[in-house]
Design a protein around this motif. Structure first.
Motif, short mmCIF file in Angstrom:
data_model
loop_
_atom_site.label_atom_id
_atom_site.label_comp_id
_atom_site.label_asym_id
_atom_site.label_seq_id
_atom_site.Cartn_x
_atom_site.Cartn_y
_atom_site.Cartn_z
N GLY A 207 0.68 -0.88 0.16
CA GLY A 207 0.02 -0.11 0.00
C GLY A 207 0.62 1.20 0.11
N GLY A 208 0.57 1.88 -0.90
CA GLY A 208 0.98 3.30 -0.35
C GLY A 208 0.46 4.80 -0.90
N LEU A 209 0.78 6.11 0.03
CA LEU A 209 -0.22 7.65 -0.14
C LEU A 209 0.57 8.33 -1.09
CD1 LEU A 209 0.12 7.39 3.19
CD2 LEU A 209 -1.12 7.16 2.45
N ARG A 210 -0.95 8.44 -1.91
CA ARG A 210 -0.81 9.49 -2.99
C ARG A 210 -0.41 11.63 -2.43
NH1 ARG A 210 -4.93 6.63 -4.57
NH2 ARG A 210 -4.27 5.04 -6.23
N PRO A 211 0.05 11.90 -2.39
CA PRO A 211 -0.14 13.40 -1.79
C PRO A 211 -1.05 14.25 -2.32
CG PRO A 211 2.49 13.40 -3.43
CD PRO A 211 1.42 11.88 -3.85
N LEU A 212 -1.59 13.94 -2.63
CA LEU A 212 -3.24 15.22 -3.12
C LEU A 212 -3.22 16.17 -2.36
CD1 LEU A 212 -5.81 12.35 -4.68
CD2 LEU A 212 -3.31 13.40 -5.46
N ILE A 213 -3.21 17.30 -3.74
CA ILE A 213 -3.61 18.78 -3.17
C ILE A 213 -4.79 18.71 -2.38
CG2 ILE A 213 -2.87 20.87 -2.86
CD1 ILE A 213 -0.77 20.44 -5.35
N ALA A 214 -5.66 19.15 -1.60
CA ALA A 214 -6.70 19.67 -1.26
C ALA A 214 -7.62 20.57 -2.30
CB ALA A 214 -7.38 19.47 0.28
N SER A 215 -8.57 19.81 -2.68
CA SER A 215 -9.97 20.74 -3.19
C SER A 215 -10.71 21.50 -2.44
CB SER A 215 -10.60 20.23 -4.50
OG SER A 215 -11.86 20.99 -4.92
N SER A 216 -11.16 22.89 -3.09
CA SER A 216 -11.51 23.90 -2.33
C SER A 216 -13.17 23.23 -2.50
CB SER A 216 -12.03 24.96 -2.87
OG SER A 216 -12.78 25.05 -4.33
#
Length: 541
Positions: A337-346
């Motif tokens: 398993g891994g994590l994506r570093p997504l930037i939060a959306s408004s």
């Protein structure tokens, strides 16, 4: 790569830039900055590529799904991601040809209409790739499809074949860090930034560092600090300035590893639609078949994401419409398993709908730069943007040159050299091919250590690799070696478990472990592997 020497440099020197995080973006930044003539340090809490950068789908691509979303939703952000990814793809392959290569992907279709839809879409996808020699997408009839992947269901109508790139993500990241080290970067793994010290104007002047291997502390001075910690970036941002709002919204993706006979092919398969609206890839990797990925919200960043039983069910169910025979759970050899570093959306978009774009954030209060978001394919572009901004702060005007810089093992590489090594060292062909693929022109440096006996009869890894990776690639722990230097942890949990004592003995001799340390390290790593197997519902033997 000499860790002790680099730690002494950090204690005694002042740097232009200190980069926090040794994944693809951090190692990419370190190499870029060093090539511009800057004095650089790279600090990694765990090991190079230990988190997101070793747990990808191993593809270098613009993102087929992003293109579809771009047209369906008139989303220019998604379209920009595709264009940037495809423009970078050829550079990623060119700079490390031993670690990255073109890969054919077959998309099965079940009607003439589907075939036309995907042919048009994938033709547009290829149109965005500049300076590219990848073959163009083509529509294959049923007979041609089975010539590529014989294990597909007879119910299919035809398929569409296109090309992307494939890489060994962890070793590519290591090659970036190793190349940075060669350019004079003080590279250190297993060292954590624990605090920031500021000058009278509130700007960061130095950082406290804890050496996690010997539990000592030190201080690093730099003019600019760059936060490249992926899904963990908010911790560093808030450490520098507690008034900042969180920006990251991590999502979890998992993969499973299955035997090669699932595909019986050197080509990969793209499953274009799943019940949760994603695409899933079925890809040959290291002689086995990797299936992934999923996309779910993840908030407990202190806990490593692992493959869980229900995620296996989802991926196997996704395979069912496409294969004549779907393997059962007992065939699963490992997973991750891994994590994506997504930037939060408004808004409140699901993570699978968030754009995989990147952003360089500058906090004027603390002087911290943070490289947020992004994906493997565009790591070089991300690094360029971050170092461009750092150069502005340092009032330096030197352009990026990483597009022309071969990584360690890449310059002068030719895969056919495995035959010369086979004759010279009297080794099995699979061992020689493995060494060329993983170390490139450094393959003979590995063999200088002797010890050509296999670590396990089913795999091409040899004992000399333990010595080489400790001495030349800063492997400090058993997991550094198994998970990120040779990738066996990703391929087969049980074989890894069985091979740990042999590797611990070789590694312990190099790192001067006591007998008690060796036994403790064996027990801790085997316990971790057992936990992986239990979480996935795979029985340890």
């Amino acid at each position: 790569m000499n860790r002790n020497k680099n730690i002494e440099r950090i204690k005694n020197e002042e740097f232009d830039i200190c980069i926090i995080g040794g994944g693809a973006s951090g190692a990419g930044c370190a190499l870029d900055a060093a090539l511009r003539g800057l004095k650089v340090a790279l600090i990694e809490k765990n090991d190079f590529a230990a988190e997101t950068s070793s747990k990808s789908t191993k593809l270098i691509h613009g993102g087929v799904r992003y293109l579809e979303q771009a047209f369906k939703n008139l989303d220019l952000g998604q379209l920009r991601q595709v264009r940037h990814g495809l423009e970078e793809r050829h550079i990623v392959i060119k700079n490390a040809p031993h670690l990255a290569h073109p890969l054919a992907l077959i998309t099965p279709v079940f009607s003439w209409v589907e075939g036309m839809y995907f042919t048009i879409g994938l033709t547009i996808y290829g149109f965005f790739a500049k300076n590219d020699t990848m073959p163009k997408a083509q529509w294959l009839n049923k007979k041609e499809t089975f010539e590529h992947i014989p294990t597909l269901t007879q119910k299919l109508h035809s398929s569409v074949m296109y090309y992307d790139g494939q890489l060994d993500d962890a070793r590519y990241c290591l090659a970036l860090a190793h190349s940075a080290d060669k350019q004079g970067v003080a590279v250190v793994n297993h060292a954590e930034i624990t605090s920031f010290e500021k000058d009278t104007s509130g700007k960061i002047a130095s950082a406290g560092v804890k050496d996690l291997l010997d539990n000592t502390t030190l201080n690093i001075k730099a003019k600019v600090f760059i936060n490249c910690t992926g899904p963990f970036a908010d911790r560093i941002r808030l450490l520098a300035n507690p008034a900042l709002e969180k920006r990251l919204r991590p999502s979890k993706g998992v993969h499973i590893m299955l035997p090669a006979d699932v595909l019986k092919s050197k080509d990969a398969m793209l499953i274009p639609k799943t019940k949760d609206g994603r695409v899933v890839f079925v890809i040959p990797f290291e002689g086995d078949v990797m299936v992934g990925t999923t996309d779910d919200e993840y908030s407990d960043l202190k806990k490593e994401p692992v493959l869980e039983s229900q995620e296996i069910d989802f991926l196997l169910d996704t395979l069912r419409p496409y294969l004549a025979k779907v393997p059962d759970r007992s065939a699963i050899k490992s997973g991750f398993g891994g994590l994506r570093p997504l930037i939060a959306s408004s808004g409140s978009k699901a993570t699978k709908k968030l754009v995989r774009d990147h952003e360089v954030e500058y906090d004027e209060s603390s002087n911290l730069l943070s490289l947020l978001g992004g994906k493997w394919t565009t790591y070089r572009l991300m690094a360029k943007d971050a170092i461009d901004d750092a150069c502005k702060l340092l009032e330096i005007d030197t352009p990026c040159s990483t597009q022309h810089h071969y990584l360690v093992g890449g310059e002068g590489y030719g895969f056919e050299d495995w035959q010369a090594i086979e004759q010279e060292y009297k080794l099995d062909a699979d061992i020689c091919q493995h060494l060329l693929h993983k170390y490139g022109t450094q393959a003979r440096e590995v063999l200088k250590h002797g010890l050509t006996k296999r670590l396990h009869p089913d795999y091409p890894f040899i004992e000399a690799e333990v010595l080489y990776t400790v001495k030349q690639e800063m492997a400090c722990t058993l997991r550094d070696f198994f998970a990120r230097r040779i990738r066996l942890e990703l391929l087969d949990w049980q074989v890894t478990y069985d091979t740990v004592p042999k590797v611990a003995k070789l590694m312990g001799e190099q790192l001067q472990w006591t007998e008690q340390q060796e036994q403790n390290n064996i027990a801790a790593y085997q316990a971790l592997l057992t936990n992986f197997m239990q979480s996935a519902g795979v029985r340890p033997q």
